[in-house]
Scaffold this motif. Structure first.
Motif, PDB file in Angstrom:
ATOM      1  N   ASN A 225       0.823  -1.204   0.000  1.00  0.00           N
ATOM      2  CA  ASN A 225       0.000   0.000   0.000  1.00  0.00           C
ATOM      3  C   ASN A 225       0.855   1.252   0.000  1.00  0.00           C
ATOM      4  O   ASN A 225       1.156   1.798   1.047  1.00  0.00           O
ATOM      5  N   PHE A 226       1.260   1.703  -1.164  1.00  0.00           N
ATOM      6  CA  PHE A 226       1.939   2.989  -1.267  1.00  0.00           C
ATOM      7  C   PHE A 226       1.076   3.887  -2.140  1.00  0.00           C
ATOM      8  O   PHE A 226       0.463   3.425  -3.088  1.00  0.00           O
ATOM      9  N   THR A 227       1.062   5.175  -1.810  1.00  0.00           N
ATOM     10  CA  THR A 227       0.225   6.089  -2.595  1.00  0.00           C
ATOM     11  C   THR A 227       0.961   6.432  -3.886  1.00  0.00           C
ATOM     12  O   THR A 227       2.181   6.334  -3.972  1.00  0.00           O
ATOM     13  N   PRO A 228       0.225   6.863  -4.915  1.00  0.00           N
ATOM     14  CA  PRO A 228       0.884   7.260  -6.164  1.00  0.00           C
ATOM     15  C   PRO A 228       1.966   8.317  -5.923  1.00  0.00           C
ATOM     16  O   PRO A 228       3.030   8.267  -6.555  1.00  0.00           O
ATOM     17  N   ALA A 229       1.738   9.246  -4.986  1.00  0.00           N
ATOM     18  CA  ALA A 229       2.742  10.276  -4.713  1.00  0.00           C
ATOM     19  C   ALA A 229       4.016   9.644  -4.141  1.00  0.00           C
ATOM     20  O   ALA A 229       5.127  10.030  -4.508  1.00  0.00           O
ATOM     21  N   GLU A 230       3.842   8.671  -3.271  1.00  0.00           N
ATOM     22  CA  GLU A 230       5.006   7.997  -2.686  1.00  0.00           C
ATOM     23  C   GLU A 230       5.789   7.231  -3.757  1.00  0.00           C
ATOM     24  O   GLU A 230       7.022   7.214  -3.759  1.00  0.00           O
ATOM     25  N   ILE A 231       5.046   6.600  -4.651  1.00  0.00           N
ATOM     26  CA  ILE A 231       5.706   5.828  -5.705  1.00  0.00           C
ATOM     27  C   ILE A 231       6.455   6.757  -6.656  1.00  0.00           C
ATOM     28  O   ILE A 231       7.566   6.449  -7.101  1.00  0.00           O
ATOM     29  N   GLN A 232       5.862   7.916  -6.931  1.00  0.00           N
ATOM     30  CA  GLN A 232       6.543   8.905  -7.774  1.00  0.00           C
ATOM     31  C   GLN A 232       7.855   9.345  -7.132  1.00  0.00           C
ATOM     32  O   GLN A 232       8.870   9.489  -7.800  1.00  0.00           O
ATOM     33  N   ARG A 233       7.814   9.557  -5.821  1.00  0.00           N
ATOM     34  CA  ARG A 233       9.017   9.978  -5.121  1.00  0.00           C
ATOM     35  C   ARG A 233      10.097   8.900  -5.238  1.00  0.00           C
ATOM     36  O   ARG A 233      11.254   9.181  -5.513  1.00  0.00           O
ATOM     37  N   LEU A 234       9.672   7.656  -5.056  1.00  0.00           N
ATOM     38  CA  LEU A 234      10.604   6.536  -5.175  1.00  0.00           C
ATOM     39  C   LEU A 234      11.229   6.515  -6.572  1.00  0.00           C
ATOM     40  O   LEU A 234      12.441   6.369  -6.734  1.00  0.00           O
ATOM     41  N   LEU A 235      10.381   6.700  -7.582  1.00  0.00           N
ATOM     42  CA  LEU A 235      10.893   6.617  -8.954  1.00  0.00           C
ATOM     43  C   LEU A 235      11.833   7.768  -9.290  1.00  0.00           C
ATOM     44  O   LEU A 235      12.811   7.604 -10.017  1.00  0.00           O
ATOM     45  N   LYS A 236      11.521   8.942  -8.748  1.00  0.00           N
ATOM     46  CA  LYS A 236      12.421  10.077  -8.978  1.00  0.00           C
ATOM     47  C   LYS A 236      13.798   9.772  -8.408  1.00  0.00           C
ATOM     48  O   LYS A 236      14.819  10.097  -8.993  1.00  0.00           O
ATOM     49  N   HIS A 237      13.778   9.127  -7.273  1.00  0.00           N
ATOM     50  CA  HIS A 237      15.061   8.763  -6.658  1.00  0.00           C
ATOM     51  C   HIS A 237      15.776   7.699  -7.493  1.00  0.00           C
ATOM     52  O   HIS A 237      16.984   7.768  -7.710  1.00  0.00           O
ATOM     53  N   VAL A 238      15.020   6.721  -7.953  1.00  0.00           N
ATOM     54  CA  VAL A 238      15.611   5.679  -8.794  1.00  0.00           C
ATOM     55  C   VAL A 238      16.227   6.304 -10.055  1.00  0.00           C
ATOM     56  O   VAL A 238      17.301   5.901 -10.507  1.00  0.00           O
ATOM     57  N   TRP A 239      15.545   7.305 -10.577  1.00  0.00           N
ATOM     58  CA  TRP A 239      16.067   8.038 -11.748  1.00  0.00           C
ATOM     59  C   TRP A 239      17.445   8.639 -11.429  1.00  0.00           C
ATOM     60  O   TRP A 239      18.354   8.601 -12.245  1.00  0.00           O
ATOM     61  N   GLU A 240      17.586   9.163 -10.231  1.00  0.00           N
ATOM     62  CA  GLU A 240      18.883   9.726  -9.830  1.00  0.00           C
ATOM     63  C   GLU A 240      19.956   8.647  -9.709  1.00  0.00           C
ATOM     64  O   GLU A 240      21.141   8.936  -9.781  1.00  0.00           O
ATOM     65  N   LEU A 241      19.513   7.412  -9.493  1.00  0.00           N
ATOM     66  CA  LEU A 241      20.482   6.334  -9.282  1.00  0.00           C
ATOM     67  C   LEU A 241      20.907   5.660 -10.582  1.00  0.00           C
ATOM     68  O   LEU A 241      21.627   4.651 -10.562  1.00  0.00           O
ATOM     69  N   ASP A 242      20.474   6.198 -11.703  1.00  0.00           N
ATOM     70  CA  ASP A 242      20.847   5.604 -12.987  1.00  0.00           C
ATOM     71  C   ASP A 242      22.369   5.578 -13.130  1.00  0.00           C
ATOM     72  O   ASP A 242      23.018   6.617 -13.078  1.00  0.00           O
ATOM     73  N   LYS A 243      22.896   4.368 -13.300  1.00  0.00           N
ATOM     74  CA  LYS A 243      24.337   4.139 -13.491  1.00  0.00           C
ATOM     75  C   LYS A 243      25.193   4.621 -12.309  1.00  0.00           C
ATOM     76  O   LYS A 243      26.366   4.938 -12.457  1.00  0.00           O
ATOM     77  N   ILE A 244      24.584   4.721 -11.158  1.00  0.00           N
ATOM     78  CA  ILE A 244      25.322   5.108  -9.948  1.00  0.00           C
ATOM     79  C   ILE A 244      25.660   3.822  -9.190  1.00  0.00           C
ATOM     80  O   ILE A 244      24.782   3.003  -8.954  1.00  0.00           O
ATOM     81  N   TYR A 245      26.913   3.668  -8.832  1.00  0.00           N
ATOM     82  CA  TYR A 245      27.246   2.408  -8.165  1.00  0.00           C
ATOM     83  C   TYR A 245      27.445   2.562  -6.656  1.00  0.00           C
ATOM     84  O   TYR A 245      27.828   3.606  -6.153  1.00  0.00           O
ATOM     85  N   PHE A 246      27.127   1.483  -5.990  1.00  0.00           N
ATOM     86  CA  PHE A 246      27.412   1.289  -4.569  1.00  0.00           C
ATOM     87  C   PHE A 246      28.396   0.125  -4.517  1.00  0.00           C
ATOM     88  O   PHE A 246      28.385  -0.712  -5.406  1.00  0.00           O
ATOM     89  N   GLU A 247      29.213   0.057  -3.496  1.00  0.00           N
ATOM     90  CA  GLU A 247      29.992  -1.164  -3.346  1.00  0.00           C
ATOM     91  C   GLU A 247      29.037  -2.228  -2.845  1.00  0.00           C
ATOM     92  O   GLU A 247      28.319  -2.025  -1.872  1.00  0.00           O
ATOM     93  N   TYR A 248      29.024  -3.337  -3.556  1.00  0.00           N
ATOM     94  CA  TYR A 248      28.072  -4.389  -3.230  1.00  0.00           C
ATOM     95  C   TYR A 248      28.636  -5.287  -2.127  1.00  0.00           C
ATOM     96  O   TYR A 248      29.707  -5.856  -2.280  1.00  0.00           O
ATOM     97  N   TYR A 249      27.906  -5.392  -1.058  1.00  0.00           N
ATOM     98  CA  TYR A 249      28.309  -6.303   0.019  1.00  0.00           C
ATOM     99  C   TYR A 249      27.279  -7.407   0.153  1.00  0.00           C
ATOM    100  O   TYR A 249      26.084  -7.142   0.291  1.00  0.00           O
ATOM    101  N   PHE A 250      27.772  -8.633   0.070  1.00  0.00           N
ATOM    102  CA  PHE A 250      26.923  -9.808   0.066  1.00  0.00           C
ATOM    103  C   PHE A 250      26.006  -9.893   1.293  1.00  0.00           C
ATOM    104  O   PHE A 250      24.852 -10.276   1.206  1.00  0.00           O
ATOM    105  N   PHE A 251      26.537  -9.502   2.453  1.00  0.00           N
ATOM    106  CA  PHE A 251      25.763  -9.707   3.677  1.00  0.00           C
ATOM    107  C   PHE A 251      24.942  -8.506   4.127  1.00  0.00           C
ATOM    108  O   PHE A 251      23.813  -8.643   4.526  1.00  0.00           O
ATOM    109  N   ASP A 252      25.561  -7.319   4.090  1.00  0.00           N
ATOM    110  CA  ASP A 252      24.795  -6.189   4.618  1.00  0.00           C
ATOM    111  C   ASP A 252      24.264  -5.260   3.529  1.00  0.00           C
ATOM    112  O   ASP A 252      23.063  -5.119   3.386  1.00  0.00           O
ATOM    113  N   GLU A 253      25.151  -4.663   2.735  1.00  0.00           N
ATOM    114  CA  GLU A 253      24.610  -3.763   1.722  1.00  0.00           C
ATOM    115  C   GLU A 253      24.302  -4.553   0.451  1.00  0.00           C
ATOM    116  O   GLU A 253      24.940  -4.421  -0.574  1.00  0.00           O
TER     117      GLU A 253
END
Lengths: 621, 164
Positions: A225-253
């Motif tokens: 149950n997320f509102t359309p506004a919340e989902i839009q916010r999530l997607l805007k953030h995902v847009w910012e993460l395009d081709k942005i890397y994090f160091e991948y950690y198997f256990f925690d991150e």
């Protein structure tokens, strides 16, 4: 003139546009007064986590920050971000989530900081057509270390989507980006953050194909149950993460952890990541998410192809199964008069099952089988479309299974010595634990620590520490002939003579067969190899071959027995023969507590024997 | 026909495709064979494909990387999105068409914008013409889509959804 005009405009562009620096100054001041850089939302958007006296962002890609020291300085990053919006207005589109939030917090005046149209972002959003959000949880997959504990991803559900069109939704996935094909190397490097982790979006059907069709993993879909506004916010953030890397950690991150941060972006009042700062097991994050009151809308089970196939085979009589086998192996074809003499409903069931079975076994290069597959479908297409099989039963939901951290405490007796026992197992599930919510026949124990305190002494002894202990028991029948296998490694004690039990580092692996003699039982047999390493051994090592047989039986839904016999013959290094005969029982008192009783007769050093009994209370949390 | 022109036009002007296209094998195999299923079941201990974790999917948020470059395939009988879906799900489509219903076939209907009231006609037409749409085991996705277009064009209720 009309054509020249835009060019002129371009040429004139720099002088025409001049940033309103006095307004920037005002905004910077306002941001400082309002302590915006300390706001939880800013910290979530930039993935800042408290560390020491300050903050460090989990994002490792410098492209994600506007300030050179943005990774460690939230206020510098905020100031630099504001400046960027003035100096290079199109960056408003690149950092659209930050832009929207700052715009709202500081009430940007459109006349002094012109909003950008962001056509690419809009086109992208339009294509996603977001309406709802689902958490997707494919079951654990033992055959690959990276997904041993399961995996989670998000699905952006579209407006007007239903269960017959959800394949067309889009999945947001976080994974390590690597071409590494060796699962062990992957797991090891993954522990140390050697791979870049990235978010990606793909059609959900890609994921379904991967899980249901290729890996045969059942999938749970949790509509949230997320509102359309919340989902839009999530997607805007995902847009910012395009081709942005994090160091991948198997256990925690890992995947599960980073999805939590997306959910926090959508709804900043959710506090999810803190619960998983050391350790994020996908199933546990699922449990945490669906436990939030009002967040779960609906849970749907998507059985893997193999799950459906096994279920359908179970529904067929043995005569019908014979037909399936004959058609699938090509002994007869669907036009055979013996077959066409059967009634229509029966033929439908047989044809569909034969196709599914053959498709399941099918190898790319086998042309004969390809032809046979098509012939089965042609025959099927000539019969009515009535649905023939009921769907497979829905198993208990993963979050309704036991928790994965287990602590056991109890009493035992080994030979003449009584002791208290204490065991810690951080993850995840063993074959004697209750199966509800877990994959049957799959065992993963990770860092299983077993301590003993001999009564009458002040010692605390390490009995064993198993780093990893995996077993996969898949039952064989007339249609399926999978291999079962196991591998485990860690420290354990060996009885080397009458009164000496020494720690050795043992690695054991085995391959074998499993069968279900009756529905509530699973019998197995393994051929095994063993390697012990330890200073107490002659030549410091022992290598041996052995075998084991055993059977699990569910006497009652909450009561499971395991009867087993093992023999190990060490033929190199420290030569000796060991045999064990044992009975283990587990009785569940509730979902997260159980009693376990283990009895064993251990034969060593030329037919000497010693008995052990141990009774433990187990809590899962 | 209008739709085709429109699509081609859209594909041509989309700047995203060139900006975002990365080498990618997902979906570029339009033309792969229908009954070339996956490999068998033999339990592969420590097998190497899962979760996209091994880089068998390209990584990106934008759609340019969803499949191969949007304008990378010429002469598609249907819009790119439909072709990509069909190519990735051809086995399932064959199955659903022969049976006469199913999730994958329904999704194709949605992509082709077949209205609810015409769906049973669509399912029925693909079932009756199954042997025509899948004439042999070596059929390619493009051939399947062409035959599907023909079948729809010859069906009064479905004509308006076809791309030929």
């Amino acid at each position: 003139m009309k054509i020249i005009f835009p060019f002129l405009l371009l040429l004139l562009h720099p002088p025409l546009y001049s940033a309103d620096f006095s307004y920037l100054k005002t905004l910077l001041k306002q941001a400082e007064t309002n302590l915006l850089a300390n706001d939880r939302e800013w910290r979530i958007l930039l993935h800042y986590q408290a560390e020491g006296n300050g903050y460090v962002s989990e994002v490792d890609d410098p492209k994600f920050f506007n300030a050179p020291n943005g990774k460690t300085n939230p206020s510098a990053e905020l100031a630099a971000t504001l400046r960027t919006f003035f100096v290079a207005p199109t960056q408003q589109c690149k950092f659209i989530a930050r832009y929207e939030w700052l715009k709202q917090q500081l009430a940007f005046k459109a006349s002094r900081l012109a909003p950008q149209p962001c056509p690419r972002f809009k086109e992208w959003l339009n294509e996603l057509n977001p309406y709802g959000l689902s958490l997707i949880f494919p079951a654990a997959y033992l055959n690959n270390p990276s997904s041993m504990f399961g995996h989670t991803l998000l699905r952006i559900d579209q407006a007007k989507q239903n269960e017959q069109s959800r394949l067309l939704a889009h999945a947001i996935n976080y994974a390590a980006n690597t071409k590494e094909e060796n699962g062990v190397t992957f797991a090891i490097k993954g522990i140390f953050g050697d791979y870049p982790g990235l978010f990606s979006i793909m059609p959900y059907y890609h994921k379904v194909k991967e899980y249901s069709n290729l890996e045969n993993r059942d999938v749970w879909e949790y509509q949230l149950n997320f509102t359309p506004a919340e989902i839009q916010r999530l997607l805007k953030h995902v847009w910012e993460l395009d081709k942005i890397y994090f160091e991948y950690y198997f256990f925690d991150e890992n995947c599960a952890y980073h999805l939590l941060s997306l959910l926090e972006v959508a709804r900043p009042s959710l506090d999810l990541r803190n619960k998983f700062s050391a350790w994020a097991i996908p199933a546990e994050t699922v449990r945490a998410i669906v436990a939030i009151p009002g967040l779960l809308k609906k849970a749907t089970f998507r059985p893997a192809n193999l799950t459906k196939l096994r279920h359908n085979l179970d529904l067929l009589s043995s005569a019908e199964q014979n037909w399936v086998q004959k058609l699938a192996t090509g002994k007869i074809n669907a036009k055979d008069s013996q077959f066409t003499a059967l009634d229509i409903t029966t033929r439908i069931k047989i044809l569909e099952t034969a196709y599914d079975y053959l498709h399941y076994q099918h190898k790319k290069t086998d042309k004969t089988r390809s032809r046979r597959l098509r012939a089965l479908l042609v025959a099927r297409s000539k019969l009515p479309s009535t649905t023939s099989f009921s769907p497979p039963p829905v198993p208990p939901r993963p979050e309704h299974g036991h928790r994965s951290f287990r602590i056991s405490a109890g009493w035992g007796r080994y030979g003449e010595q009584s002791y208290h026992s204490l065991q810690l197992r951080p993850a995840y599930h063993d074959l004697l634990d209750s199966d509800a919510g877990y994959k049957q026949g799959a065992q993963i124990n990770f860092l299983n620590l077993n301590l003993q305190h001999p009564i009458g002494s002040s010692d605390l002894k390490l009995e064993s520490l198993k780093i990893l202990d995996i077993a996969s028991l898949s039952s064989r029948d007339r249609f399926f002939q999978p291999l079962s296998w196991k591998i485990n490694t860690g420290w354990e004690r060996r009885q080397l003579d009458d009164n000496k039990r020494s720690l050795v580092y043992n690695t054991n692996g085995g391959v074998g067969f499993s069968y279900k003699p009756i529905a509530k039982a699973l019998a197995y047999g393994f051929l095994e190899a063993n390697l012990d390493i330890g200073g107490a051994l002659r030549h410091d090592y022992a290598f041996g071959l052995g075998s084991s047989v055993g059977m699990f039986v569910d006497i009652l839904p909450n009561w499971r027995l395991h009867l087993y016999a093992e023999t190990q013959r060490f033929v190199l290094g420290h030569i000796q023969s060991l045999r064990d005969l044992g009975l283990e029982q587990r009785l569940n008192l509730s979902r997260n507590s159980a009693i376990r009783l283990q009895m064993k007769r251990h034969y060593f050093a030329e037919e000497k024997a010693i008995s052990q009994i141990e009774l433990n209370w187990q809590w899962y949390f | 026909m209008k739709k085709v022109i429109l699509t081609v036009a859209t594909l041509a002007i989309l700047p995203t495709a060139s900006v975002l296209a990365k080498p990618n094998n997902v979906g570029c195999g339009i033309g792969s064979m229908v009954f070339e299923g996956k490999s068998g079941v033999a339990p592969q201990i420590l097998a190497a494909t899962t979760n996209g974790t091994f880089g068998n999917q390209t990584f990106g948020i934008t759609f340019g990387t969803l499949g191969c470059a949007k304008n990378g395939v010429v002469g598609l009988p249907v819009p790119h999105k439909i072709a990509l879906f069909a190519d990735q799900n051809l086995d399932k489509l064959a199955h659903d068409m022969a049976v006469g219903n199913g999730e994958t076939l329904n999704s194709l209907a949605v992509l082709m914008e077949v209205q609810d009231q015409d769906k049973s006609a669509f399912f029925n037409a693909t079932k009756i013409n199954f042997a025509k749409i899948f004439p042999d085991e070596n059929v390619t996705t493009i051939e399947v889509l062409k035959s599907l277009n023909n079948v729809m064009a010859n069906e009064p209720r479905l004509k308006r959804y076809s791309y030929s």
